[in-house]
Design a protein around this motif. Structure first.
Motif, mmCIF file in Angstrom:
data_model
loop_
_atom_site.group_PDB
_atom_site.id
_atom_site.type_symbol
_atom_site.label_atom_id
_atom_site.label_comp_id
_atom_site.label_asym_id
_atom_site.label_seq_id
_atom_site.Cartn_x
_atom_site.Cartn_y
_atom_site.Cartn_z
ATOM 1 N N VAL A 138 -68.588 -19.771 35.844
ATOM 2 C CA VAL A 138 -68.731 -20.635 37.020
ATOM 3 C C VAL A 138 -67.508 -20.482 37.915
ATOM 4 O O VAL A 138 -67.608 -20.223 39.122
ATOM 5 C CB VAL A 138 -68.911 -22.111 36.603
ATOM 6 N N LEU A 139 -66.338 -20.576 37.301
ATOM 7 C CA LEU A 139 -65.106 -20.474 38.087
ATOM 8 C C LEU A 139 -64.927 -19.058 38.635
ATOM 9 O O LEU A 139 -64.498 -18.868 39.772
ATOM 10 C CB LEU A 139 -63.904 -20.862 37.221
ATOM 11 N N TYR A 140 -65.280 -18.065 37.785
ATOM 12 C CA TYR A 140 -65.112 -16.672 38.195
ATOM 13 C C TYR A 140 -65.986 -16.364 39.408
ATOM 14 O O TYR A 140 -65.554 -15.768 40.377
ATOM 15 C CB TYR A 140 -65.472 -15.758 37.023
ATOM 16 N N ILE A 141 -67.220 -16.785 39.346
ATOM 17 C CA ILE A 141 -68.135 -16.521 40.464
ATOM 18 C C ILE A 141 -67.693 -17.298 41.707
ATOM 19 O O ILE A 141 -67.684 -16.775 42.813
ATOM 20 C CB ILE A 141 -69.582 -16.890 40.067
ATOM 21 N N TRP A 142 -67.269 -18.519 41.455
ATOM 22 C CA TRP A 142 -66.880 -19.391 42.557
ATOM 23 C C TRP A 142 -65.652 -18.849 43.298
ATOM 24 O O TRP A 142 -65.612 -18.759 44.515
ATOM 25 C CB TRP A 142 -66.585 -20.781 41.990
ATOM 26 N N PHE A 143 -64.638 -18.477 42.516
ATOM 27 C CA PHE A 143 -63.365 -18.119 43.147
ATOM 28 C C PHE A 143 -63.146 -16.618 43.331
ATOM 29 O O PHE A 143 -62.219 -16.217 44.022
ATOM 30 C CB PHE A 143 -62.195 -18.710 42.353
ATOM 31 N N TRP A 144 -63.964 -15.772 42.698
ATOM 32 C CA TRP A 144 -63.758 -14.325 42.843
ATOM 33 C C TRP A 144 -64.950 -13.627 43.489
ATOM 34 O O TRP A 144 -64.801 -12.932 44.465
ATOM 35 C CB TRP A 144 -63.474 -13.678 41.474
ATOM 36 N N GLN A 150 -68.548 -13.229 50.605
ATOM 37 C CA GLN A 150 -68.304 -13.901 51.881
ATOM 38 C C GLN A 150 -67.429 -13.033 52.787
ATOM 39 O O GLN A 150 -67.664 -12.940 53.990
ATOM 40 C CB GLN A 150 -67.624 -15.254 51.613
ATOM 41 N N GLY A 151 -66.440 -12.363 52.172
ATOM 42 C CA GLY A 151 -65.575 -11.469 52.935
ATOM 43 C C GLY A 151 -66.367 -10.341 53.555
ATOM 44 O O GLY A 151 -66.134 -9.955 54.709
ATOM 45 N N PHE A 152 -67.309 -9.803 52.800
ATOM 46 C CA PHE A 152 -68.133 -8.724 53.345
ATOM 47 C C PHE A 152 -68.983 -9.233 54.508
ATOM 48 O O PHE A 152 -69.104 -8.580 55.542
ATOM 49 C CB PHE A 152 -69.026 -8.125 52.254
ATOM 50 N N ILE A 153 -69.544 -10.421 54.345
ATOM 51 C CA ILE A 153 -70.353 -10.988 55.433
ATOM 52 C C ILE A 153 -69.479 -11.195 56.679
ATOM 53 O O ILE A 153 -69.876 -10.860 57.797
ATOM 54 C CB ILE A 153 -71.009 -12.321 54.990
#
Lengths: 308, 424
Positions: A39-45, A51-54
């Motif tokens: 959960v944390l990995y997906i959320w923060f990494w 989002q950066g790619f978008i």
């Protein structure tokens, strides 16, 4: 006989059903244990990367407007002179920093690993700078190197010489200053890696070599060096990635100048994002950097780890 | 089964913890404003130097001076202040009041998160006419006030009286003996060069850092050049060439050393240079050196009209739903301006003429001598690309100072980069 076969089949069926059930249970348990981390990995990494790619597909001033422009940021990059100059600068830094840090790290590890007196102090001394933050490191080296009032210039003056070296005034000297500061700062960590590698080499091999009458150089060449293959590969890989991310040193010591001659890629990304406020283009460059680092790490891993 | 609930429950618990935290927070702030206690204001500033301590003291004084408003002071690192402030503004997590340089307003206002102050000022009882005109005008965008000026700071001239006296260049009233204009100033430096020992340089400026841009800005402004007029870029002009030519001349004739950065302060402070152009914030630094007998005066006029590079710290009020807090923020800003004698100790010039005229200010050493610079200050042109434009020009000017490019080519390079940034 027939009955028996049937029974066996039945047994087999029930066993495989049981096994399947067990496997599912195992996966479920594993998933549940992994969940807090995932959960944390997906959320923060993972989410920020997506989002950066978008963001890299958009243009506009940060917080003002955001317009979808497809791949035009990437197309602009191809014609952007400053992107290529800073990309070249980054590659140049990797080229000069990686070999020096490997050689210096190894030499320091050999000194510290020898059975001489005072190696404990040396080990701490070599490692100490690594614990400092980059802002401290930057200030220290500006303080030492700056012209006229720098520690170096003042020391020379004390002995009646004038040192007219412009440490930040050209492409070559600027990079030399950044290299020196970086080496001083990070070589201690690489030394520790080499030291761990050195201490893994069994003493018996050296004893056998002694019996065979090998010289110190031969022992280093045929025992120590080959045994450190894995560590060396690791150091090269880590150093390459760290060099790609070079930013603090150029930001604080040369401010990327004169002109843009010591501006590496991450420094340029900072300028685009936080001076021009163009998050779209900054994200696009970041993404290219991400791909390049991944690719080089992959190739290095394949090449350097092949024989192990 | 119990294990299952535990495993499922843990991440949920974690998520739950996050959201319940949010609830608590909004409840807390909700009760705060409704209970009618003190209004709490969070206040961000970027003062890494000694001025941070002066500001903290002023905040303490303000909190003690009244019972309605409690300001919570937060000092930030100067280097990444604007990335942090703008990110906070965009993501609605901004403080209730913050310092911004007047030059950065044009970058922050388009986010729509900076509150126009006209109505708030009226409610808070702030009278714009008590502020200096030049400073207030710089905070106007489309006819609306967007910030309360806190000070003016400028690049001015400091000189070492002892060294100028040694060279016979000091008038009886302590001013410098020199002819008018660029040639007169350069001749004065030449006399210093002849008269002073060889290890003392006539002048020192930051020739590889932002000071080069600031001095170029002052020199082109003295020639009446608007190098950025709306979207029209006028950098590639005879005025720019003249400004960089004189700097190159000073370097070539060894009237000032090349390759100097922030150590220019120390070179002047330790008596190794007779004259320096630097920011007013150096006053507090220089006066700690007892062996240094110096004077601080406005930036010299070398060309047609007086002008100096300058900037203002101003106070902005981020947009938010709680109007009571916004009014309190404006009251606090006006209090700071009204009580800015303390702030002037850091070297800055107060924003209100009444403060400058006060006996308390006039009694301060050095400061009154250069207070008039606030009328001559030319602010950098307002642009939502201001930071990037400054960087782009500076890059090229530093290359000129290092002799890596000719004056003409360097100016042309700066011009082209700024055109690209402004989208021409």
């Amino acid at each position: 006989m027939l009955q028996l076969t049937d029974k066996t089949n039945e047994q087999i069926i029930s066993v495989s059903a049981y096994k399947r059930k067990e496997t599912i249970r195992n996966y479920a348990t594993a998933a549940l244990f992994l969940a807090p981390f995932m959960v944390l990995y997906i959320w923060f990494w993972i989410y920020p990367i997506i989002q950066g790619f978008i963001t890299s597909l958009t243009t506009g001033s940060y917080g003002v407007e955001q317009n979808f422009v497809g791949l035009s940021n990437y197309a602009y990059m191809l014609t952007d002179n400053k992107f290529w100059v800073s990309f070249g600068n980054t590659l140049y830094f990797i080229l000069i920093s990686t070999p020096t840090i490997v050689v210096l790290g190894l030499i320091m590890a050999l000194i510290v690993n020898s059975k001489l007196k005072g190696t404990t102090i040396l080990r701490s001394a070599f490692f100490m700078p690594y614990m400092l933050s980059i802002s401290v490191v930057g200030s220290i080296w500006v303080f030492i190197l700056q012209s006229r009032t720098g520690l170096l210039a003042e020391t020379f003056q004390l002995f009646g010489y004038t040192m007219e070296i412009s440490w930040f005034g050209s492409w070559g000297m600027g990079w030399l200053s950044i290299l020196i500061a970086t080496l001083w700062w990070t070589v201690g960590f690489n030394m520790i890696l080499f030291l761990a590698g050195l201490q893994e080499i069994p003493e018996e091999i050296y004893e056998a070599a002694d019996i065979d009458g090998a010289s110190s150089w031969e022992k280093f060449r045929y025992i120590t060096f080959p045994s450190l293959r894995g560590v060396t590969a690791l150091v090269i890989l880590l150093q390459t990635i760290a060099s790609f991310k070079l930013f603090g040193q150029t930001f604080l010591i040369t401010n990327g100048g004169p002109g843009i001659s010591t501006t590496p890629l991450v420094h340029y990304i900072y300028q685009v994002a936080f001076r021009q406020w163009d998050m779209g283009y900054a994200s696009a460059i970041s993404f290219v950097l991400f791909l390049v680092i991944s690719l080089i790490a992959f190739i290095q891993y394949k090449v350097l780890m092949k024989k192990d | 089964m119990r294990r299952l609930t535990l495993a499922l429950g843990l991440p949920l618990l974690l998520l739950g913890a996050c959201s319940s935290d949010d609830n608590n927070q909004s409840e807390a702030t909700g009760s705060d404003s409704s209970s009618g206690d003190k209004i709490e204001l969070s206040y961000w500033v970027p003062f890494s130097g000694s001025d941070g301590e002066f500001m903290e003291e002023m905040v303490r004084e303000f909190n003690q001076s009244q019972d309605d408003i409690e300001v919570e002071f937060m000092n930030n690192n100067w280097d990444d202040f604007y990335p942090k402030l703008r990110t906070a503004l965009v993501s609605n997590s901004a403080p209730d009041i913050a310092v911004s340089h007047v030059s950065n307003l044009a970058e922050l206002i388009p986010t729509g998160a900076v509150e126009p102050l006209d109505e708030l000022a009226e409610e808070a009882g702030l009278d714009w006419s008590t502020y200096s005109e030049n400073q207030v005008d710089a905070t106007l965008v489309d006819g609306s006030h967007y910030a309360v000026p806190l000070d003016t700071h400028a690049v001015i001239m400091y000189y070492n009286k002892e060294l100028l006296d040694d060279a016979g260049l000091l008038n009886d009233d302590g001013s410098i003996m020199m002819e008018e204009g660029a040639e007169g100033f350069t001749n004065m430096l030449r006399i210093l060069q002849d008269e002073l020992p060889s290890d003392i340089t006539p002048m020192v400026i930051g020739s590889n850092n932002i000071f080069t841009f600031w001095i170029w800005h002052a020199l082109v402004s003295q020639q009446g050049l608007e190098y950025l007029d709306g979207d029209q870029v006028n950098i590639d002009s005879p005025e720019s060439v003249t400004a960089m030519n004189i700097m190159s001349q000073w370097l070539e004739e060894d009237l000032m050393p090349a390759d100097v950065g922030d150590n220019s302060y120390d070179i002047f402070k330790t008596g190794q240079a007779a004259v320096t152009f630097t920011g007013v914030w150096a006053t507090g630094n220089f006066e700690t050196e007892e062996s240094l007998d110096f004077e601080a005066v406005p930036f010299p006029q070398l060309y047609d009209e007086p002008a100096a590079w300058g900037n203002s710290h101003t106070l902005i009020v981020p947009a938010q739903a709680d109007r009571e807090k916004q009014v309190a923020a404006v009251q606090f800003a006006d209090w700071l301006a009204e009580n800015s004698v303390k702030w002037a100790e850091a070297g800055h010039v107060p924003p209100k003429p009444s403060v400058i005229e006060s006996a308390e200010y006039q009694e301060l050493p050095y400061r009154p001598e250069y207070a008039s610079v606030m009328d001559d200050v030319k602010y950098v042109p307002a642009s939502d690309q201001q930071s990037a434009i400054t960087d782009a020009i500076l890059e090229s000017l530093v290359k000129i100072n290092y002799g890596q490019v000719s004056v003409e080519d360097g100016i042309k390079e700066a011009h082209d980069k700024v055109e690209a940034l402004t989208g021409n």
